[in-house]
Design an enzyme around this catalytic site. Structure first.
Site, PDB file in Angstrom:
ATOM      1  N   GLY A 247      64.995  42.299  11.724  1.00 27.01           N
ATOM      2  CA  GLY A 247      63.800  41.626  11.219  1.00 27.01           C
ATOM      3  C   GLY A 247      63.603  41.635   9.728  1.00 27.01           C
ATOM      4  O   GLY A 247      62.801  40.853   9.208  1.00 27.01           O
ATOM      5  N   GLU A 281      68.899  47.246  13.537  1.00 25.66           N
ATOM      6  CA  GLU A 281      69.706  46.079  13.955  1.00 25.66           C
ATOM      7  C   GLU A 281      69.560  44.928  12.965  1.00 25.66           C
ATOM      8  O   GLU A 281      69.147  43.828  13.335  1.00 25.66           O
ATOM      9  CB  GLU A 281      69.258  45.602  15.339  1.00 25.66           C
ATOM     10  CG  GLU A 281      69.370  46.623  16.450  1.00 25.66           C
ATOM     11  CD  GLU A 281      68.733  46.135  17.757  1.00 25.66           C
ATOM     12  OE1 GLU A 281      68.151  45.027  17.781  1.00 25.66           O
ATOM     13  OE2 GLU A 281      68.796  46.867  18.740  1.00 25.66           O
ATOM     14  N   TYR A 325      62.939  25.265  11.726  1.00 24.09           N
ATOM     15  CA  TYR A 325      61.827  26.110  11.246  1.00 24.09           C
ATOM     16  C   TYR A 325      61.201  25.569   9.964  1.00 24.09           C
ATOM     17  O   TYR A 325      60.359  26.241   9.372  1.00 24.09           O
ATOM     18  CB  TYR A 325      62.306  27.541  10.947  1.00 24.09           C
ATOM     19  CG  TYR A 325      63.288  28.112  11.929  1.00 24.09           C
ATOM     20  CD1 TYR A 325      62.902  28.427  13.231  1.00 24.09           C
ATOM     21  CD2 TYR A 325      64.609  28.346  11.562  1.00 24.09           C
ATOM     22  CE1 TYR A 325      63.807  28.956  14.133  1.00 24.09           C
ATOM     23  CE2 TYR A 325      65.517  28.881  12.461  1.00 24.09           C
ATOM     24  CZ  TYR A 325      65.117  29.181  13.741  1.00 24.09           C
ATOM     25  OH  TYR A 325      66.022  29.701  14.625  1.00 24.09           O
ATOM     26  N   CYS A 351      71.294  10.914  12.757  1.00 23.02           N
ATOM     27  CA  CYS A 351      70.201   9.996  13.051  1.00 23.02           C
ATOM     28  C   CYS A 351      69.056  10.742  13.724  1.00 23.02           C
ATOM     29  O   CYS A 351      68.836  10.619  14.932  1.00 23.02           O
ATOM     30  CB  CYS A 351      70.706   8.866  13.935  1.00 23.02           C
ATOM     31  SG  CYS A 351      69.414   7.688  14.291  1.00 23.02           S
TER      32      CYS A 351
HETATM   33  N1  LLP Z   1      67.792  42.528  17.162  1.00 25.44           N
HETATM   34  C1  LLP Z   1      67.323  41.670  18.081  1.00 25.44           C
HETATM   35  C2  LLP Z   1      66.996  42.156  19.420  1.00 25.44           C
HETATM   36  C3  LLP Z   1      67.129  40.326  17.741  1.00 25.44           C
HETATM   37  O1  LLP Z   1      66.655  39.473  18.642  1.00 25.44           O
HETATM   38  C4  LLP Z   1      67.445  39.884  16.430  1.00 25.44           C
HETATM   39  C5  LLP Z   1      67.270  38.486  16.034  1.00 25.44           C
HETATM   40  C6  LLP Z   1      67.965  40.826  15.520  1.00 25.44           C
HETATM   41  C7  LLP Z   1      68.111  42.143  15.915  1.00 25.44           C
HETATM   42  C8  LLP Z   1      68.330  40.468  14.122  1.00 25.44           C
HETATM   43  O2  LLP Z   1      67.226  40.051  13.414  1.00 25.44           O
HETATM   44  P1  LLP Z   1      67.316  39.806  11.818  1.00 25.44           P
HETATM   45  O3  LLP Z   1      67.578  41.139  11.172  1.00 25.44           O
HETATM   46  O4  LLP Z   1      68.401  38.857  11.583  1.00 25.44           O
HETATM   47  O5  LLP Z   1      65.995  39.259  11.471  1.00 25.44           O
HETATM   48  N2  LLP Z   1      67.721  31.736  14.087  1.00 25.44           N
HETATM   49  C9  LLP Z   1      66.605  32.333  13.404  1.00 25.44           C
HETATM   50  C10 LLP Z   1      66.557  33.824  13.563  1.00 25.44           C
HETATM   51  C11 LLP Z   1      66.530  34.277  15.010  1.00 25.44           C
HETATM   52  C12 LLP Z   1      66.525  35.774  15.156  1.00 25.44           C
HETATM   53  C13 LLP Z   1      66.657  36.189  16.567  1.00 25.44           C
HETATM   54  N3  LLP Z   1      66.761  37.597  16.797  1.00 25.44           N
HETATM   55  C14 LLP Z   1      66.655  31.914  11.945  1.00 25.44           C
HETATM   56  O6  LLP Z   1      67.531  31.162  11.548  1.00 25.44           O
HETATM   57  O7  LLP Z   1      65.783  32.297  11.161  1.00 25.44           O
END
Ligand code: LLP
Length: 421
Positions: A247, A281, A325, A351
């Site tokens: 996150g 994570e 987004y 398109c």
């Molecule tokens: N752990 C879990 C359980 C997750 O669902 C996610 C991301 C992460 C870790 C990693 O999160 P991060 O550190 O990358 O924020 N496609 C979207 C982002 C989707 C994230 C989904 N889960 C975008 O392009 O912003």
């Protein structure tokens, strides 16, 4: 080079008015591979990893890179060489992580809606933890593990009903979201199954969303998790870790958002109350700044009301984030003209009216055949690409130690037609 902001390493910058990645010319890469092409800086991944690792120095922690952000093998190897581990979200990601050299013990397996085949694979491999989304999933895991005569290592993902204050499509911690077990039920879910053969409770898990740029939601999530772990300890459930999920956001405007140090400061006091090792994570925070999508201008047009369009040979098929987004990405001409900035709509060739990278973006003059780089696309870029319009997946390049190599070749039409009758 663009001066690096404190705390965040940005690999793309101008040298002699030409955009480079860690000193490697993007034009030279395009000369050989054409466009569109994804370029990644290994150094940026290392710097981002170290920033998080250092921010948690002194507290037992493990960094499980979230593969979903970008799972190209060569990047996974960079993370593994740093001592990183992995967070996989599907059987495909589990298998790719193993092929990249991670051990089963390095893997946590998360994901809403895991299939029986996925659970069987994770149990058979003996992953470090399966982050479980529901009581029903726990019971299915217990059955699968008991049938094999083993105890699966599990953690329950709690849904704490915390607003991550990110884009609604990537917020996952509200009670209206499909993720996890309600916090109010979590303790009972553990207690009711503490003696179940086939389950070994090793942790608690939370992931409230992605691209989080304010510390409060992260602090609250850590507090909730720590409280739950302490409550479970008093119930006699001996856990090994608390998993805070991912996150951590980045500054898409090129300025630091929440730094790794801010992140650690936001969560460590809560973690210390409980004292269990923490699993992190991060996905985006490790790889986003490393990547650029390099594309060519294929058309330029000016409407009678003077709206100006630059049409690229990359679009939502290569990079979905703006369409999905409304997200902002910096866009830099690879060889910027020395003209005053005017507003440009930078769009893709698909398109679909959502196939727009930027509206009214101040940019110097753009002409057909110019190259532009869409920055901070190392995370959730190539992995979310599609073959819509029979477009072929772009190649990926890793810049490292002053050189570069192709880490994934461009897809061919034969590659995709090989699947068809
Ligand atoms: N752990 C879990 C359980 C997750 O669902 C996610 C991301 C992460 C870790 C990693 O999160 P991060 O550190 O990358 O924020 N496609 C979207 C982002 C989707 C994230 C989904 N889960 C975008 O392009 O912003």
């Amino acid at each position: 080079m663009i001066p690096c902001e404190i705390r965040v390493y940005l690999p793309y910058g101008l040298t002699d008015r030409r955009l480079m990645c860690d000193g490697v010319s993007l034009e030279s890469i395009v000369e050989r591979l054409g466009t569109p092409v994804y370029v990644y800086s290994a150094r940026a991944v290392r710097e981002a990893y170290r920033a998080i690792d250092e921010a948690f120095t002194g507290y037992p922690h493990a960094i499980h890179y979230a593969l979903k952000a970008n799972s190209t093998l060569a990047l996974l190897r960079v993370v593994r060489q740093l001592g990183g581990r992995a967070d996989a979200n599907s059987i495909g990601e589990l298998q790719v992580a193993l092929r990249a050299g991670f051990a089963p013990d390095d893997l946590v397996f998360t994901g809403v809606g895991k299939t029986r085949a996925e659970l069987e694979f994770a149990v058979a491999q003996g992953v470090a933890a399966i982050n479980v989304e529901s009581p029903g999933e726990l019971d299915r895991i217990a059955q699968i593990a008991a049938d094999r005569g083993v105890a699966a290592r599990v953690a329950v993902r709690v849904n704490p009903d915390i607003d991550a204050k990110s884009h609604p499509n990537i917020s996952t911690g509200l009670k209206t979201n499909k993720f996890g077990v309600a916090l109010s039920e979590a303790r009972d879910v553990y207690r009711a199954r503490r003696d179940v053969r086939g389950l070994r409770f090793v942790g608690v898990h939370v992931h409230i969303g992605s691209q989080i740029t304010t510390p409060e939601p992260l602090t609250r999530a850590a507090e909730v998790l720590s409280d739950l772990a302490l409550a479970l300890r008093s119930d006699g459930v001996a856990l090994e870790h608390m998993d805070l999920g991912g996150g951590l956001g980045i500054g898409y405007d090129g300025r630091p958002a929440l730094s790794a140090a801010d992140y650690a400061a936001a969560v460590l006091p809560a973690l210390r109350r409980c004292g269990l090792p923490v699993v992190l994570e991060p996905g985006r925070a490790l790889v986003a700044h490393a990547g650029a999508l390099v594309s060519r201008v294929v058309d330029v047009k000016v409407y009678p009301d003077s709206r100006r369009f630059a049409v690229l040979d990359a679009g939502m098929t290569e990079l979905m984030r703006p369409a999905l987004y409304g997200s902002f990405h910096r866009i830099c001409p690879v060889v910027p003209r020395d003209t005053p900035d005017t507003p440009w709509d930078v769009v893709g060739p698909i398109c679909e009216s959502s196939d727009v990278f930027a509206r009214d973006r101040p940019l110097p003059e753009l002409r057909v055949d110019d190259l532009v780089a869409v920055l901070d696309t190392g995370a959730y870029g190539a992995v979310m690409a599609s073959n819509y319009n029979r477009r072929l997946l772009a190649p990926e390049v890793l810049v490292d130690a002053g050189g570069w190599s192709v880490i994934r070749r461009r897809q061919t039409l034969d590659d995709i037609l090989a699947l068809e009758a």
